[in-house]
Design an enzyme around this catalytic site. Structure first.
Site, mmCIF file in Angstrom:
data_model
loop_
_atom_site.group_PDB
_atom_site.id
_atom_site.type_symbol
_atom_site.label_atom_id
_atom_site.label_comp_id
_atom_site.label_asym_id
_atom_site.label_seq_id
_atom_site.Cartn_x
_atom_site.Cartn_y
_atom_site.Cartn_z
ATOM 1 N N CYS A 50 -52.130 51.442 80.551
ATOM 2 C CA CYS A 50 -53.161 50.471 80.201
ATOM 3 C C CYS A 50 -54.264 50.509 81.255
ATOM 4 O O CYS A 50 -53.994 50.615 82.451
ATOM 5 C CB CYS A 50 -52.665 49.037 80.090
ATOM 6 S SG CYS A 50 -51.390 48.785 78.878
ATOM 7 N N ARG B 80 -55.323 56.274 80.744
ATOM 8 C CA ARG B 80 -54.205 55.419 81.137
ATOM 9 C C ARG B 80 -53.448 54.854 79.943
ATOM 10 O O ARG B 80 -52.381 54.243 80.098
ATOM 11 C CB ARG B 80 -54.722 54.248 81.975
ATOM 12 C CG ARG B 80 -55.465 54.651 83.212
ATOM 13 C CD ARG B 80 -55.950 53.431 83.938
ATOM 14 N NE ARG B 80 -54.856 52.689 84.497
ATOM 15 C CZ ARG B 80 -54.372 52.854 85.720
ATOM 16 N NH1 ARG B 80 -54.910 53.759 86.503
ATOM 17 N NH2 ARG B 80 -53.376 52.140 86.153
ATOM 18 N N TRP C 102 -51.455 51.048 76.347
ATOM 19 C CA TRP C 102 -50.280 51.891 76.131
ATOM 20 C C TRP C 102 -49.152 50.910 75.836
ATOM 21 O O TRP C 102 -48.717 50.167 76.708
ATOM 22 C CB TRP C 102 -49.976 52.714 77.376
ATOM 23 C CG TRP C 102 -48.860 53.699 77.180
ATOM 24 C CD1 TRP C 102 -48.965 54.979 76.728
ATOM 25 C CD2 TRP C 102 -47.465 53.490 77.436
ATOM 26 N NE1 TRP C 102 -47.728 55.574 76.688
ATOM 27 C CE2 TRP C 102 -46.786 54.685 77.116
ATOM 28 C CE3 TRP C 102 -46.715 52.413 77.901
ATOM 29 C CZ2 TRP C 102 -45.407 54.838 77.245
ATOM 30 C CZ3 TRP C 102 -45.336 52.554 78.024
ATOM 31 C CH2 TRP C 102 -44.707 53.760 77.699
ATOM 32 N N ASN D 183 -52.179 44.679 82.438
ATOM 33 C CA ASN D 183 -51.507 45.967 82.596
ATOM 34 C C ASN D 183 -50.211 45.699 83.342
ATOM 35 O O ASN D 183 -50.252 45.212 84.472
ATOM 36 C CB ASN D 183 -52.406 46.918 83.398
ATOM 37 C CG ASN D 183 -51.672 48.175 83.833
ATOM 38 O OD1 ASN D 183 -50.706 48.588 83.206
ATOM 39 N ND2 ASN D 183 -52.131 48.786 84.914
ATOM 40 N N GLY D 184 -49.084 45.982 82.718
ATOM 41 C CA GLY D 184 -47.792 45.728 83.367
ATOM 42 C C GLY D 184 -46.809 45.149 82.365
ATOM 43 O O GLY D 184 -47.012 45.247 81.155
ATOM 44 N N GLU E 84 -40.916 72.808 85.162
ATOM 45 C CA GLU E 84 -42.300 72.354 85.011
ATOM 46 C C GLU E 84 -42.963 73.012 83.795
ATOM 47 O O GLU E 84 -43.704 72.355 83.049
ATOM 48 C CB GLU E 84 -43.077 72.657 86.310
ATOM 49 C CG GLU E 84 -44.551 72.320 86.298
ATOM 50 C CD GLU E 84 -44.887 70.857 86.027
ATOM 51 O OE1 GLU E 84 -43.981 70.011 85.997
ATOM 52 O OE2 GLU E 84 -46.072 70.572 85.803
ATOM 53 N N LYS F 208 -44.540 70.926 80.664
ATOM 54 C CA LYS F 208 -45.932 71.090 80.211
ATOM 55 C C LYS F 208 -45.951 71.334 78.710
ATOM 56 O O LYS F 208 -46.739 70.746 77.997
ATOM 57 C CB LYS F 208 -46.624 72.277 80.907
ATOM 58 C CG LYS F 208 -47.055 72.103 82.336
ATOM 59 C CD LYS F 208 -48.173 71.137 82.567
ATOM 60 C CE LYS F 208 -47.723 69.733 82.692
ATOM 61 N NZ LYS F 208 -47.220 69.236 83.934
ATOM 62 N N GLU G 140 -44.879 68.149 76.587
ATOM 63 C CA GLU G 140 -45.737 66.961 76.567
ATOM 64 C C GLU G 140 -47.050 67.167 75.815
ATOM 65 O O GLU G 140 -47.585 66.207 75.267
ATOM 66 C CB GLU G 140 -45.956 66.363 77.958
ATOM 67 C CG GLU G 140 -46.700 67.181 78.967
ATOM 68 C CD GLU G 140 -46.820 66.442 80.318
ATOM 69 O OE1 GLU G 140 -47.032 67.119 81.316
ATOM 70 O OE2 GLU G 140 -46.726 65.210 80.363
ATOM 71 N N HIS H 222 -23.049 78.695 80.626
ATOM 72 C CA HIS H 222 -22.139 77.546 80.630
ATOM 73 C C HIS H 222 -22.444 76.595 79.476
ATOM 74 O O HIS H 222 -22.034 75.446 79.501
ATOM 75 C CB HIS H 222 -22.216 76.823 81.978
ATOM 76 C CG HIS H 222 -21.820 77.708 83.117
ATOM 77 N ND1 HIS H 222 -20.514 78.108 83.330
ATOM 78 C CD2 HIS H 222 -22.570 78.331 84.066
ATOM 79 C CE1 HIS H 222 -20.477 78.918 84.380
ATOM 80 N NE2 HIS H 222 -21.710 79.075 84.840
ATOM 81 N N LYS I 271 -51.341 58.514 81.745
ATOM 82 C CA LYS I 271 -51.416 59.226 83.015
ATOM 83 C C LYS I 271 -50.664 58.507 84.127
ATOM 84 O O LYS I 271 -49.978 59.116 84.929
ATOM 85 C CB LYS I 271 -52.894 59.370 83.391
ATOM 86 C CG LYS I 271 -53.142 60.176 84.643
ATOM 87 C CD LYS I 271 -52.895 61.634 84.397
ATOM 88 C CE LYS I 271 -53.028 62.469 85.642
ATOM 89 N NZ LYS I 271 -52.409 63.789 85.469
HETATM 90 O O1 M6R Z 1 -48.484 59.878 89.263
HETATM 91 P P1 M6R Z 1 -47.135 60.494 89.420
HETATM 92 O O2 M6R Z 1 -47.176 61.819 90.041
HETATM 93 O O3 M6R Z 1 -46.174 59.575 90.121
HETATM 94 O O4 M6R Z 1 -46.606 60.660 87.948
HETATM 95 C C1 M6R Z 1 -45.306 61.096 87.687
HETATM 96 C C2 M6R Z 1 -45.152 61.519 86.250
HETATM 97 O O5 M6R Z 1 -45.410 60.438 85.403
HETATM 98 C C3 M6R Z 1 -46.103 62.670 85.882
HETATM 99 O O6 M6R Z 1 -45.934 63.759 86.725
HETATM 100 C C4 M6R Z 1 -45.854 63.109 84.430
HETATM 101 O O7 M6R Z 1 -44.598 63.683 84.305
HETATM 102 C C5 M6R Z 1 -46.962 64.065 83.984
HETATM 103 N N1 M6R Z 1 -47.445 63.680 82.692
HETATM 104 C C6 M6R Z 1 -46.513 65.467 83.896
HETATM 105 O O8 M6R Z 1 -47.495 66.325 83.438
#
Ligand code: M6R
Length: 614
Positions: free
Chosen positions: A2, A27, A75, A101-102, A487, A491, A494, A510, A609
Site C-alpha cells: 500500500c 507498493r 495491496w 498501510n499496515g 533466484e 524471478k 513472480e 532424492h 514491492k
Molecule cells: O525489500 P526486501 O529486500 O526486504 O524484500 C524482500 C522480498 O520481498 C523481495 O526480495 C521479493 O522476494 C522480490 N519480489 C523478489 O523479486
C-alpha cells in the site's frame, strides 16, 4: 504494501496526489482512492478497484478541487480488492476519512465492541475499524481529533502508517506511524506526506522520516508538529534527500525491470565506489572497519532476510564460510522471528533488505537486538526503518528499484557481501594476500563481464519464445550456483506465473527427478569451477529422462554444451563471483517469457514491492 500520500499547500492537490500515487503504485495496485476537501470545506472520497488509471477514469466528471487531500493505492490484506474495500475509509458520520498501510491485528475485537455501540461497517477492512474507533473515542470523550488519534493508537495492536482528514478542518492533515514507513516533505509553504520519498522528490528535498509511535500534525501555513502517542512533543529532524528525479523514470526502456537489469554494470560500480582501492590493493567497508573487533570475535553469523534478499544471504553463507571461516546460518525472517532462536552476545546478525521496510525482517532485527546480538544491515533505501535500527551497516547504493522483481538490488547485495567477506577475511588472516588480490581484481572487473553478458539480450529474447508453453520449470545449481538457481526460479514465477523450483542439483535424485519428462525445461547453472564435473553428471541424469536442458556455461565450454539442448555462455570469473554474472541471463529469460505472455512485469499480480505486512 500500500502506498499513501497526502498534500496540503497552495496548489491543486488532486494532480499532485494522482502523480504521487503513480509513483507509489509499485507498493500495491489492486485499488486506489482519494479524499479531498474542496473550497466549500466539503470532504469527498472517491475510490475504484484497479489501477490508479482506473481511479482517474472514475473521477473524470467529479469535483476534485481543493488544496488539501490524501490518497492511497492498495495491496489487499483484509477484504478482496473492490471499490468498497479501497481506501480512504469514512467514519460513520462521514466526518473523517482515513488511509492506512499496515494491519490492525486486534480489529475484530474493536469491531465487535463498536458494533455494540451501533457502529455499522460497509467494508471488510481493518482500516474502517480504525477510523470508526477514532471517531467513537472522539465522541465519547468529547475531545479533539489529535487526542482521539492518540487514544486509539495506544489501544491498537499492529502496524500502521495512517493519514486522516476531517470535514470542516481544511487546514490540517494528521498522520502517524508504527512499523510502516511515513515521510513528511517540507516545501515552500506546502507539505507532503508519503510512504516513501519518491512522490516528494519532485517538489522538495527536505524531509522528516517519522519514527514509530509518532504523530505528525501538519497545519497549513504553520508547519509540522510531531508528538508521540503519549503526547510528548518531539523536535523534527529535517534531512536532505539525495534521490534524483531521473532515477524514477524508465529512461527509454519499456519496463523498469529491463532498465534495472541493464543498469547493473553501473550500479555495481557505484556500489563498489570508495570501497575498493585497486592502487592500494585494499577493500574498506566502513561498517566493518568501525566494528572490526566484533567481526574478529564473532562465533557465528546469522543472516535473516526474505525472498531475493534471502537468496543473497545464501550466497553470503558460501562466501563467508569459505573466506572468513566463520559459521553462517541463513534464516527466513518470518521463521526466525517466531522461532525460539538462541542468540549469544558474540553473534552477529546480518539483516538484508532492499526496501529496509520488510515487516518480517524488521521484526527479526528487533528480536536480535533485544537479545543482545550485534546487528548489521544491508539495505538499499536510505533512511528506511531497518538501517535506522541496526548497530551498523552498508547501503547497496543502487538507486530506487521500482520493478517488483528484484534485480539490481540482488547483485548489489551480493557485492556488498563479497566486500564484507574480503574485508573480514583479510583482518582475520583467513585469506592469502595473493588470493585476496585476485578476488579484488576480479570483482572490480565484474561490471565489464556483466556488460558482455547483457549483449546476450537479443539471443535470450528469441530463445524465450521456445518456452512460453511451459507450465513448470526446474532450476539447478551447486555450490555458489545453488542460490542462483533459487533466484532464477523466483524471478520466473513472480513475473511469468510459471511454476518454477530451484534445487541443489544433487538433490534431484532424492525426489524431484520424478517430475522430469520430455516437456520439463531444466535450467542448469554449470559454470566451469567448483563441482563442474559433478553437475555434468546431474545433467546426464536429466537427459536420461528426456528433460530439456538449458545450460548456463562458461564461454568456450565443450562438455556441458555437448549434452545440453540449449546453451547460454557467460564470461569466466572466479567461482564466488559467478552469481553476479550468471543471474543476468536468468533475469532476462524470466523477463522475456513474461513479456511474451503479455504480463505486467513491473507490477505482477498479487505482489507488491515493499512487504510491510507479515
Ligand atoms: O525489500 P526486501 O529486500 O526486504 O524484500 C524482500 C522480498 O520481498 C523481495 O526480495 C521479493 O522476494 C522480490 N519480489 C523478489 O523479486
Amino acid at each position: 504494501m500500500c502506498g499513501i500520500i497526502g498534500y496540503i499547500g497552495n496548489r491543486d492537490a488532486y494532480s499532485i496526489l494522482m502523480k504521487g500515487l503513480q509513483r507509489l503504485e509499485y507498493r500495491g495496485y489492486d485499488s486506489a482512492g482519494i479524499a479531498l476537501i474542496n473550497p466549500n470545506n466539503e470532504l469527498y472520497v472517491y475510490k475504484a478497484k484497479g489501477k490508479v488509471s482506473d481511479l482517474e477514469q472514475y473521477v473524470k466528471d467529479k469535483d476534485v478541487s481543493g488544496t488539501l487531500g490524501i490518497a492511497h493505492t492498495r495491496w489487499a490484506t483484509h477484504g478482496e480488492p473492490n471499490d468498497v474495500n479501497a481506501h480512504p475509509h469514512y467514519s460513520q458520520s462521514e466526518n473523517l476519512a482515513l488511509i492506512h498501510n499496515g494491519i490492525i491485528e486486534n480489529y475484530a475485537i474493536l469491531k465487535a465492541e463498536l458494533m455494540k455501540h451501533d457502529y455499522k461497517f460497509v467494508s471488510s477492512t481493518d482500516t474502517e475499524v480504525l477510523v470508526q474507533f477514532i471517531e467513537y473515542l472522539k465522541t465519547i470523550h468529547n475531545t479533539d481529533l489529535v487526542t482521539a488519534v492518540q487514544m486509539a493508537l495506544s489501544q491498537v495492536v499492529g502496524a500502521y502508517a495512517i493519514a486522516i482528514l476531517e470535514k470542516g478542518n481544511p487546514d490540517r492533515i494528521i498522520a502517524a506511524r508504527k512499523s510502516s514507513p511515513l515521510v513528511v516533505g517540507i516545501g515552500n509553504d506546502e507539505y507532503f506526506l508519503a510512504s516513501d520519498a519518491t512522490p516528494i522528490v519532485e517538489y522538495t528535498n527536505q524531509v522528516i522520516y517519522l519514527d514509530d509511535n509518532e504523530i505528525a500534525v501538519i497545519r497549513r501555513h504553520e508547519g509540522v508538529k510531531i508528538v508521540s502517542i503519549s503526547n510528548v512533543e518531539k523536535s523534527p529532524q529535517i534531512q536532505r534527500l539525495s534521490l534524483q528525479l531521473s532515477e524514477l523514470e524508465k529512461g527509454g526502456y519499456p519496463h523498469f525491470m529491463l532498465k534495472e537489469i541493464f543498469e547493473q554494470p553501473a550500479t555495481l560500480r557505484t556500489c563498489m565506489s570508495g570501497r575498493i582501492n585497486l592502487e592500494a590493493n585494499n577493500v574498506a567497508l566502513s561498517g566493518i572497519i568501525d566494528n572490526k573487533e566484533k567481526f574478529l570475535k564473532a562465533r557465528r553469523i546469522i543472516i535473516s532476510a526474505c525472498g531475493t534478499s534471502w537468496h543473497a544471504g545464501q550466497v553470503a553463507m558460501y562466501l563467508i564460510e569459505e573466506l572468513c571461516r566463520i559459521p553462517v546460518t541463513v534464516e527466513y525472517s518470518s521463521e526466525f522471528r517466531y522461532r525460539k532462536s538462541i542468540l549469544y552476545k558474540d553473534d552477529i546478525v546480518i539483516v538484508i533488505s532492499q526496501s529496509g521496510e520488510t515487516a518480517d525482517t524488521l521484526a527479526a532485527a528487533q528480536m536480535a537486538k533485544q537479545q543482545g546480538a550485534f546487528l548489521y544491515g544491508i539495505c538499499n533505501v536510505v533512511g528506511s526503518s531497518i538501517p535506522r535500527l541496526t548497530d551498523a551497516g552498508s547501503y547497496t547504493h543502487v538507486g530506487p528499484e521500482i520493478g517488483v522483481a528484484s534485480t539490481k538490488a540482488f547483485s548489489a547485495q551480493i557485492t556488498v557481501l563479497i566486500l564484507m567477506a574480503l574485508n573480514i577475511a583479510r583482518e582475520k588472516a583467513t585469506i592469502s594476500e595473493e588470493r585476496f588480490l585476485t578476488l579484488v581484481k576480479a570483482l572490480n572487473d565484474i561490471p565489464n563481464k556483466m556488460k558482455k553478458t547483457l549483449q546476450l539480450n537479443d539471443y535470450i529474447k528469441d530463445f524465450a519464445k521456445i518456452f512460453t508453453y511451459a507450465r513448470n520449470f526446474i532450476y539447478m545449481g551447486r555450490g555458489y550456483n545453488f542460490p542462483v538457481a533459487l533466484e532464477g526460479a523466483l524471478k520466473l514465477k513472480e513475473i511469468s506465473y510459471i511454476h518454477a523450483e530451484g534445487y541443489p542439483a544433487a538433490e534431484m535424485k532424492h525426489g524431484p527427478i520424478a517430475l522430469i519428462d520430455n516437456e520439463m525445461p531444466v535450467v542448469v547453472i554449470a559454470t566451469n569451477k567448483g563441482t563442474y564435473e559433478k553437475i555434468a553428471s546431474n545433467i546426464q541424469e536429466i537427459k536420461a529422462r528426456k528433460g530439456k536442458v538449458i545450460a548456463i556455461v562458461t564461454e568456450g565450454d565443450q562438455m556441458v554444451k555437448s549434452i545440453s539442448d540449449y546453451c547460454i555462455e557467460i564470461p569466466e570469473t572466479e567461482e564466488c563471483l559467478v552469481p553476479l554474472v550468471a543471474s543476468i541471463p536468468l533475469q532476462l529469460l524470466a523477463y522475456h517469457i513474461a513479456v511474451i505472455k503479455g504480463h505486467n512485469v513491473d507490477q505482477p499480480r498479487n505482489l507488491a514491492k515493499s512487504v510491510t505486512v507479515e
